[in-house]
Every structure is written in C-alpha cells, then in structure tokens.
Design a protein around this motif. Structure first.
Motif, PDB file in Angstrom:
ATOM      1  N   PHE B 325      18.213  56.397  37.493  1.00 55.10           N
ATOM      2  CA  PHE B 325      17.541  55.948  36.271  1.00 55.10           C
ATOM      3  C   PHE B 325      16.239  56.699  36.044  1.00 55.10           C
ATOM      4  O   PHE B 325      15.821  56.913  34.920  1.00 55.10           O
ATOM      5  CB  PHE B 325      17.382  54.418  36.222  1.00 55.10           C
ATOM      6  CG  PHE B 325      16.195  53.863  36.953  1.00 55.10           C
ATOM      7  CD1 PHE B 325      16.383  53.262  38.164  1.00 55.10           C
ATOM      8  CD2 PHE B 325      14.923  53.941  36.415  1.00 55.10           C
ATOM      9  CE1 PHE B 325      15.308  52.743  38.840  1.00 55.10           C
ATOM     10  CE2 PHE B 325      13.849  53.439  37.082  1.00 55.10           C
ATOM     11  CZ  PHE B 325      14.036  52.836  38.313  1.00 55.10           C
ATOM     12  N   VAL B 331      13.715  52.784  32.308  1.00 50.06           N
ATOM     13  CA  VAL B 331      13.063  51.827  33.183  1.00 50.06           C
ATOM     14  C   VAL B 331      14.079  50.725  33.460  1.00 50.06           C
ATOM     15  O   VAL B 331      14.470  49.991  32.569  1.00 50.06           O
ATOM     16  CB  VAL B 331      11.795  51.259  32.531  1.00 50.06           C
ATOM     17  CG1 VAL B 331      11.163  50.199  33.416  1.00 50.06           C
ATOM     18  CG2 VAL B 331      10.802  52.380  32.283  1.00 50.06           C
ATOM     19  N   GLN B 332      14.503  50.675  34.705  1.00 49.28           N
ATOM     20  CA  GLN B 332      15.517  49.696  35.052  1.00 49.28           C
ATOM     21  C   GLN B 332      14.878  48.345  35.329  1.00 49.28           C
ATOM     22  O   GLN B 332      13.797  48.288  35.891  1.00 49.28           O
ATOM     23  CB  GLN B 332      16.242  50.178  36.296  1.00 49.28           C
ATOM     24  CG  GLN B 332      17.503  49.416  36.559  1.00 49.28           C
ATOM     25  CD  GLN B 332      18.047  49.763  37.912  1.00 49.28           C
ATOM     26  OE1 GLN B 332      17.303  50.037  38.851  1.00 49.28           O
ATOM     27  NE2 GLN B 332      19.349  49.731  38.034  1.00 49.28           N
ATOM     28  N   LYS B 333      15.554  47.284  34.896  1.00 51.83           N
ATOM     29  CA  LYS B 333      15.034  45.956  35.173  1.00 51.83           C
ATOM     30  C   LYS B 333      15.918  45.305  36.222  1.00 51.83           C
ATOM     31  O   LYS B 333      17.017  44.846  35.908  1.00 51.83           O
ATOM     32  CB  LYS B 333      15.030  45.129  33.883  1.00 51.83           C
ATOM     33  CG  LYS B 333      13.861  45.476  32.989  1.00 51.83           C
ATOM     34  CD  LYS B 333      13.818  44.567  31.780  1.00 51.83           C
ATOM     35  CE  LYS B 333      12.714  44.996  30.844  1.00 51.83           C
ATOM     36  NZ  LYS B 333      12.845  44.395  29.539  1.00 51.83           N
ATOM     37  N   PRO B 334      15.453  45.263  37.457  1.00 48.80           N
ATOM     38  CA  PRO B 334      16.263  44.617  38.484  1.00 48.80           C
ATOM     39  C   PRO B 334      16.150  43.101  38.350  1.00 48.80           C
ATOM     40  O   PRO B 334      15.251  42.603  37.672  1.00 48.80           O
ATOM     41  CB  PRO B 334      15.622  45.104  39.780  1.00 48.80           C
ATOM     42  CG  PRO B 334      14.225  45.395  39.412  1.00 48.80           C
ATOM     43  CD  PRO B 334      14.194  45.759  37.974  1.00 48.80           C
ATOM     44  N   GLY B 339      13.637  43.797  43.007  1.00 44.88           N
ATOM     45  CA  GLY B 339      13.089  45.147  42.947  1.00 44.88           C
ATOM     46  C   GLY B 339      14.196  46.148  43.196  1.00 44.88           C
ATOM     47  O   GLY B 339      15.370  45.790  43.305  1.00 44.88           O
ATOM     48  N   ILE B 340      13.819  47.426  43.292  1.00 47.75           N
ATOM     49  CA  ILE B 340      14.832  48.417  43.675  1.00 47.75           C
ATOM     50  C   ILE B 340      14.262  49.280  44.787  1.00 47.75           C
ATOM     51  O   ILE B 340      13.054  49.439  44.910  1.00 47.75           O
ATOM     52  CB  ILE B 340      15.276  49.299  42.495  1.00 47.75           C
ATOM     53  CG1 ILE B 340      14.064  49.935  41.819  1.00 47.75           C
ATOM     54  CG2 ILE B 340      16.108  48.556  41.496  1.00 47.75           C
ATOM     55  CD1 ILE B 340      14.443  51.094  40.984  1.00 47.75           C
ATOM     56  N   ASN B 341      15.164  49.826  45.586  1.00 45.23           N
ATOM     57  CA  ASN B 341      14.735  50.659  46.702  1.00 45.23           C
ATOM     58  C   ASN B 341      14.658  52.112  46.272  1.00 45.23           C
ATOM     59  O   ASN B 341      15.613  52.643  45.708  1.00 45.23           O
ATOM     60  CB  ASN B 341      15.710  50.515  47.868  1.00 45.23           C
ATOM     61  CG  ASN B 341      15.696  49.109  48.422  1.00 45.23           C
ATOM     62  OD1 ASN B 341      14.724  48.367  48.220  1.00 45.23           O
ATOM     63  ND2 ASN B 341      16.750  48.725  49.088  1.00 45.23           N
ATOM     64  N   VAL B 342      13.519  52.734  46.503  1.00 49.30           N
ATOM     65  CA  VAL B 342      13.343  54.148  46.158  1.00 49.30           C
ATOM     66  C   VAL B 342      13.563  54.954  47.437  1.00 49.30           C
ATOM     67  O   VAL B 342      13.041  54.602  48.488  1.00 49.30           O
ATOM     68  CB  VAL B 342      11.923  54.405  45.609  1.00 49.30           C
ATOM     69  CG1 VAL B 342      11.715  55.878  45.301  1.00 49.30           C
ATOM     70  CG2 VAL B 342      11.688  53.575  44.358  1.00 49.30           C
ATOM     71  N   SER B 343      14.343  56.005  47.326  1.00 50.42           N
ATOM     72  CA  SER B 343      14.639  56.817  48.524  1.00 50.42           C
ATOM     73  C   SER B 343      13.706  58.010  48.618  1.00 50.42           C
ATOM     74  O   SER B 343      13.321  58.576  47.602  1.00 50.42           O
ATOM     75  CB  SER B 343      16.071  57.326  48.460  1.00 50.42           C
ATOM     76  OG  SER B 343      16.928  56.249  48.619  1.00 50.42           O
ATOM     77  N   PHE B 344      13.396  58.374  49.821  1.00 48.72           N
ATOM     78  CA  PHE B 344      12.582  59.572  50.065  1.00 48.72           C
ATOM     79  C   PHE B 344      13.352  60.485  50.990  1.00 48.72           C
ATOM     80  O   PHE B 344      14.251  60.022  51.709  1.00 48.72           O
ATOM     81  CB  PHE B 344      11.253  59.170  50.703  1.00 48.72           C
ATOM     82  CG  PHE B 344      10.442  58.283  49.815  1.00 48.72           C
ATOM     83  CD1 PHE B 344       9.719  58.812  48.767  1.00 48.72           C
ATOM     84  CD2 PHE B 344      10.440  56.918  50.001  1.00 48.72           C
ATOM     85  CE1 PHE B 344       9.004  57.980  47.920  1.00 48.72           C
ATOM     86  CE2 PHE B 344       9.720  56.082  49.168  1.00 48.72           C
ATOM     87  CZ  PHE B 344       9.001  56.627  48.123  1.00 48.72           C
TER      88      PHE B 344
END
Lengths: 174, 630
Positions: B325, B331-334, B339-344
């Motif tokens: 997204f 802008v995603q609405k969880p 919330g949402i998990n952001v990957s690194f």
C-alpha cells in the motif's frame, strides 16, 4: 465493586499515604501501558517495574483503564503516526539495525500502532508525571478538604450503592 | 524496593509459567487455528497438539483445512504428523520449521461439522483472479449452452415472429451511418469546389502557350522565354502541392466512408448471432461440441486450481501488505487495535514463517488400503516472504494405489521476483476419475464415468497470464443417464449414440491474461456428435437457421445496395472530379515540360550558330591579317 474500590482507593491515596512521586509514577506507568497495545515486551517490563518499585497500584490501574479508552479513540491517529515514523527514510538504517537485533522484534516496534502510541506515550510521560505529582501536592495542600466537603462528594457518598460498598468494605476490615 | 511485591511477583510469574506450561498445547493449538482460519477464510482445526518444549518438537493427531467453497469438506486433512522448530529465529520472533513429517493425508475429506466462519467475512479490495477468470470463462461457456433439444425436436420455429419481436439493429445502424455520410459528402463537395484548379491552370497556360520557340531568333529572347516557362512551372508546382494535400484528404475521407459502409456485414452478423442466442439455436459446430459437453467440468477444475494458487500467493506474497500500500500511495486503515507490521531489510534471512522441508510419506486411509493412496514427496521453502528468502517454493509429490493408479505432481511457486510465477505439472496414469457431472438435460447424459484415464495437466500462472493445457485419454469411459428415454425418438437415438462411446480423448486449453482468456476444447467425439446431432434434430434447426440467415442476409444485401447506390450518386462523382483535376495538372505539367525542352534545344542551337559565326569571322580576320604580312 472493583471500580468503586479502585476509585475509592485512588481518592484516598490522593489525600494521604504514598508520596506524590509514587502516585504520579504509578499513574504515568499506567498511562504508558494503557495508551499502547498490551501485548508487547516493554509493557510486561513496565508492569514488572511498577510491581517491584514503590509505585502506586491504584493510580496505575485507574490510569491504565482511563488511557486504554483514550487509546481506542485515538487508534487511527496512532496508526498514521506510527506509519509515517516507520517509513521515514532517514531512520530506515536505525530501524533495520533494531529489527535485526535479537529480542528487539519482541517489542513489536515495527507495528504502526505499537510504535505510534509508544512514541506519544514516551513524549507525554514526563509531562504526565510532573503534572500528576504537582497536582497531588496541590490537592493535598489546599483542595483535599474542600473536595471532601463538596456537594458532589456528599451526593456520591449518599448513593445507595456507595453506602452498600462502605458496609461491605467495613465488614472486610472487621 | 518492595520485598513483599517481589515475592508476590515471583509467585505470580511462577503461576503464569505453570499455567503456560500446562496449557501450552491448547494455547498453541488455538494460535495456529486462528492464524490459519484468518488466512484460509474457513475453519482450520488442529486436534491433540503436543509440544516438546526442550526439543522444540511439535506433533498433532489431526490437522484440517476447510474448503472455503464447500465448508462441509476439507481441502486437506493431515493425520498424525510432527514438526521441528529452529530455536534461534524465535529470538527474532520468527518461526522456522526445519522438518515437517506427514504420515497420513487426505484431500476433499468430508467434515463432521460445518467449517464456515460465523459472521461476515471481510470484503476483499477487488475481485480476485479466480473471480475474474470465472466471469470470462462463464461468458465463453454461455456461448455454447447444452441445447434444449425438445424445443427443436417438437415444434417449428417461427422466424418471422421472432424477428418481429426481437427486431434487427442493422437498419438503425445503417440510418445512423447515412446521417454521418451525408455530412461527409456535403463537406467533400464543398472541398471539391474549392479544389477546382481550372482558373489557376488557365493562368499558367496563358503564360506558356504564346511562347513559340521556333519563331524566336535571339538568344536573349530565348533565355527570357525560358525564364517565363520556369516561373510558370513554379506556379504550377505550388498549385499542385496545395491540390495534392487536399486530394489526399478527400481520398482518405472517401476510403473511410467505404470502410464504414462495409460494416453492414458485421452488423448483420451481430444481428444473426443475437437472434440465434435469443432462440437458443445451437449450431452443433464441431468446434463447439466439446465445449458444450465438457466445458463446465473442465472450467470448474481449472478454477479450483487457480483458487489454490491464489491462496498460495496470498500466503506467500511478493510484496508485503505494508509495502504494497505504501507503493500504491494509499493509506491503509487496519482494524482498531491491530495496526500493520512494517518490514525492514534483514540480515538473517528468516521470513516471519518458513517451512524448510515437508516430508510426505503418507497414506490417505489406513483403514481401507485397497482404495488408499500411497503418497511420497517433498515440499520445500514455503515461507511468508519469498522476496526476502530468495528461493522459490517447490513441490514434488508422487502417489500410487494398489490398483495401479499413479500420479506425479511437480510444482514451483516462484514469488521471489515481481512477476510471480506458479507452475504445476501433473501426470496421472490409470486414474478412475469417477463421475463427472453434466448440466441437467433430458437428452444428454447426466454424467460421464471415467474409469482408468490417463491425464496430464500443465498449469502456469505468470503474473496474471494463465496457461493451462489439459489432456485426458480414457479408453474406458461410460456416459450415464438418470432418467429413462421414454418414447422420445431423439432421446432414444442419442442414448444409443452415447452408449456406444467407450473411448474418450479430451484436450483443453485455457490461455491468455485472466481478463481475456481463450477457451478451447477438442475431443475425439466432436465430429461424431456434431454429425449425429445435426442428423437428429438438425432438420428443424437447419431450417430455422437457414431462414434466419436468409432473412438477415436479404436485409444486409438491401442495405448494402442502398449504400452503394448512394455512394455512386454522391461520393463517386467527387472522387472522379478530383481525378479529373489531377489529369488537368498532369496535362499542364507535360505542356510546360515540352516548352521547356523546346526552348532549351533552341537556346543550344542558337549558341552553336553564334559560335560557328564567330569562328567563321575569326578565320576570315586571320586570313586578312596573314595576307597583309610581308
């Protein structure tokens, strides 16, 4: 019953008992834990801290429930803040390093809601602590008696449920 | 420090640990079930899970994944199985399964309870690949429905009333075209009037015509005349350039009008197709018979395979949700509290979950080994972040029964690059496919029983491009009927025809982007069935078809003739006039060229004459000088 007990204890400690610092500390930790999603490593550590150090539990409990409700209202905003902070290009190297450390991922800092609410909680925590401490001092110094004598308190004390609570409490004590 | 609090805390922690230890199996079971249920969209259940905490080994007696399309059946059911986790990734909140042993496996097994999730399922963002493919393929199948032969066998089709009721759109389309063409013709006529070059050409002719090169004597006059011819030529060239560009426009407009007029045939064809579809007239074309009979069954199986692949893509996405997204600028609405998990980027290449290796050495039923499948194979590298892990997931599975049925399935799920590739190759030998149901019809079989079929299926989904090639060869096929034929002659004959068929070869191809799939089916029965069906009920259908075709053709001819007459009256004169003007230009061009050549020749002659006169005078002068010398 639990609520009445919690509020009653809180009002009592405001007036006497623990030091203003201990009450404000309990309130602040409750604020942090309440504002952020419960299941994270840092929250578990904070609760352990509240238990071990002389922090007031009644203040902790009240702040936890109150700010838990506030957090629910502000949930979308915390998510947006967390997302914008976690996607900041200048901080990517730091996040990447943190992400690759053992244990650190257990804090769930990479979750937008956890991160957003934690940042807000940490930023506001000192202000909450000092405001709470000064508030308690001021209350003890000049408002405690006025509050006790106020019509609102008299009205609440006169409520049947509260009367009943006092009876039960006194029974427990005796 | 609170000593009391420490003691209480220690007791609480100990109690918590004891609780977690005692309830560990139930807690992990519940976590796996909720994660699986969320991923599949139907119940995922684990029975009697046991965890060996120290060795990080996990086992269970049963694992069921409900088919979300049929919640009373499981997609897959595993019997007693075990797996071993790696401990190090747990510190990074990662779950890596080193080995997973499967000893009992069943597909499509019935469930004792409904596997549907109560309440509303979350709405997906858009139609899934399967839904899009279903829509396209269903439209293709709708073009060749199993015909209701009773309608044609028992009564005559009244073509006239049909046309009266449904109407034809060709005349309206022609009228619209006429309106458009009238405008074009008016514009063209006006342009042709402007194009008329006769005045200009007369002017140019007036410049050139009076020049008589033979009568001009002096070189100066000749050069002057040539100059005038050149000027006339330049003027002509200017007019010609202007004329040519207008002529090109006129010609292109006329060609466009011509092409539009030829669309009458397309409109007529569309009318015919619409009428045929409305009355349900089957053509019984050889190319359509297999699609009519086997199309729904083939499409259904291909869509099931596509749905499974799509689920695999959801579980093993190339781009994680947060990145997807962010990339789309949305802008995603969880849901609240999630919330949402952001990957690194990670240095340790562990996705959130990874199954390094699933070893299958299983039987589908321990109780009835005569009907059981003995399966062996390996699944590798299934994980939640293929891009990070960098290796595609692979699958090799072989199966056999005691009756000699064998299959081999090779699969590749390569989600490591942006164009996701999923491939499967299935080879089956001597498989009893059971009963393949057909759409309900009085005249056609209710199902087809395929005993001992050899089949192959190549399935490839690259990005959104699907390529499915299916081949089934069955030397022992039987068409089954539910109801008796009764006295119906057509039904009796069709039944005899289908009863004689024992051998079936079926080829199916579904190719193309998911939104533009082509469907092609061929079988060894096509010619036979097409011929027989046409013989049986073809008379009425052929009659109706011929009448319809004749009526539509007559109409198309009328409209075409009308358009041609109009063209002859309006556009042809315009085209001819333009060509006439072009001829005039060419004539003038030739005239100027002729004059120019004549003048050049005369100039050359005059130069030669003057030169010889000069030489003559020079020689005479030289003689005189020589005479005067002593």
């Amino acid at each position: 019953m639990f609520w009445l007990q919690l509020v009653s204890r809180f009002i009592r400690v405001l007036r006497e008992g623990d030091s203003p610092g201990a009450i404000a500390g309990g309130f602040t930790v409750g604020f942090i834990v309440g504002l952020t999603p419960f299941l994270s490593l840092q929250n578990i550590l904070l609760i352990l801290l509240a238990a071990v150090v002389r922090l007031n539990f009644a203040a902790f409990g009240l702040a936890y429930f109150f700010f838990g409700f506030i957090a629910y209202l502000f949930d979308p905003w915390f998510h947006s803040l967390g997302l914008s902070l976690l996607t900041l290009p200048s901080l990517q190297a730091f996040y990447t390093r943190l992400y690759n450390l053992p244990i650190a991922p257990l804090t769930r800092f990479y979750n937008t809601l956890v991160f957003g609410s934690t940042v807000v909680a940490i930023v506001l925590a000192p202000a909450i602590f000092f405001a709470a401490r000064e508030g308690i001092r001021a209350y003890r110094r000049s408002w405690a008696q006025k509050f006790q004598d106020s019509q609102a308190v008299r009205f609440v004390r006169g409520l049947k449920i509260v009367q009943w609570y006092f009876k039960v409490r006194d029974l427990e004590l005796s | 420090m609170r000593k009391k609090a420490l003691v209480v805390l220690a007791i609480v922690l100990l109690a918590l640990l004891v609780y977690l230890y005692v309830r560990r199996n139930a807690l992990i079971e519940s976590a796996i079930e909720s994660a699986g249920t969320a991923a599949v969209g139907a119940k995922v259940e684990v029975d009697d899970l046991s965890l060996d905490f120290l060795r990080l080994r996990l086992g269970f007696d049963r694992f069921q994944v409900t088919n979300p399309n049929d919640t009373w059946h499981n997609w897959i059911e595993l019997g007693p199985s075990g797996l071993k986790l790696e401990w190090k990734p747990l510190l990074w909140n990662r779950y890596v399964i080193r080995e997973f042993y499967v000893r009992e496996i069943r597909f499509n097994s019935p469930r004792k309870t409904d596997g549907a999730i109560p309440g509303k399922r979350p709405k997906p963002a858009g139609p899934s690949l399967t839904e899009r493919a279903r829509k396209v393929l269903q439209a293709k199948l709708d073009e060749t429905p199993l015909p209701d032969l009773a309608r044609f066998a028992q009564r005559r089709i009244d073509v006239d009333s049909l046309i009266r009721v449904l109407g034809l759109t060709t005349p309206d389309s022609v009228e619209t075209l006429f309106t458009h063409l009238q405008g074009t013709a008016q514009e063209l006529r006006a342009r042709v009037v402007q194009l008329d070059p006769r005045d200009e050409l007369e002017r140019v002719t007036g410049l050139v015509q009076p020049i008589r090169p033979a009568e001009i004597r002096s070189l100066a006059e000749l050069t002057d005349a040539l100059q005038r011819v050149q000027e006339a030529r330049n003027s002509l060239q200017r007019y010609r350039t202007r004329f040519d560009s207008s002529r090109a426009w006129v010609r292109s407009e006329i060609e466009l009008a011509n092409r539009r007029m030829q669309r009458v045939d397309d409109w007529a064809k569309a009318d015919l197709a619409r009428l045929r579809a409305s009355v349900g007239l089957p053509s019984f074309d050889v190319a359509e018979v297999a699609q009519m009979l086997f199309g729904p069954a083939v499409v259904d199986r291909v869509l099931t395979a596509l749905q499974l692949v799509e689920k695999a893509r959801e579980a093993m996405p190339y781009v994680e949700k947060a990145q997807a997204f962010a990339r789309a600028g949305k802008v995603q609405k969880p849901p609240r509290g999630k919330g949402i998990n952001v990957s690194f980027p990670v240095t340790e290449r562990w996705p959130k979950w990874l199954v390094r290796r699933v070893e299958i050495s299983a039987v589908s039923s321990r109780t009835d080994t005569t009907r059981a499948w003995f399966l062996s194979g390996m699944l590798q590298n299934f994980n939640s972040n293929p891009r990070l892990f960098g290796k595609p997931a692979t699958l090799q599975l072989e199966g056999r029964t005691t009756q000699g049925t064998r299959f081999r399935l090779d699969g590749l799920l390569d989600h490591t690059s942006e164009i996701v590739l999923d491939q499967f190759d299935l080879q089956v030998t001597s498989l009893a496919l059971g009963e393949v149901p057909f759409p309900r019809s009085r005249y056609f079989p209710s199902s087809l029983q395929l005993n001992r079929a050899n089949a192959s299926l190549q399935f490839e989904l690259k990005g959104e491009d699907l390529r499915v090639d299916m081949l089934i060869r069955c030397p022992d096929a039987a068409f089954l009927f539910d109801d008796p034929a009764g006295d119906d002659r057509v039904a009796q004959m069709l039944r005899r025809l289908f009863s004689d068929i024992r051998n079936l070869d079926l080829e199916a191809q579904i190719h193309g982007p998911v939104d533009h799939l082509s469907l092609r089916l061929r079988s060894n029965l096509d010619v036979l069935l097409s011929h027989q069906l046409r013989t049986l009920v073809g008379e009425q259908i052929a009659q109706a078809q011929a009448q319809l075709e004749a009526r539509v053709q007559r109409l198309a001819d009328e409209q075409r003739r009308r358009l041609l007459a109009w063209y002859d009256a309006n556009l042809r004169p315009v085209a001819e006039k333009v060509e006439e003007y072009r001829t005039l230009f060419e004539e003038r061009d030739k005239l100027i060229e002729l004059k120019k050549q004549e003048l050049e020749r005369r100039i050359e002659e005059e130069k030669q004459r003057q030169k010889s006169e000069l030489e003559k005078a020079a020689r005479k002068k030289a003689g005189e000088i020589l005479k005067k010398l002593p």
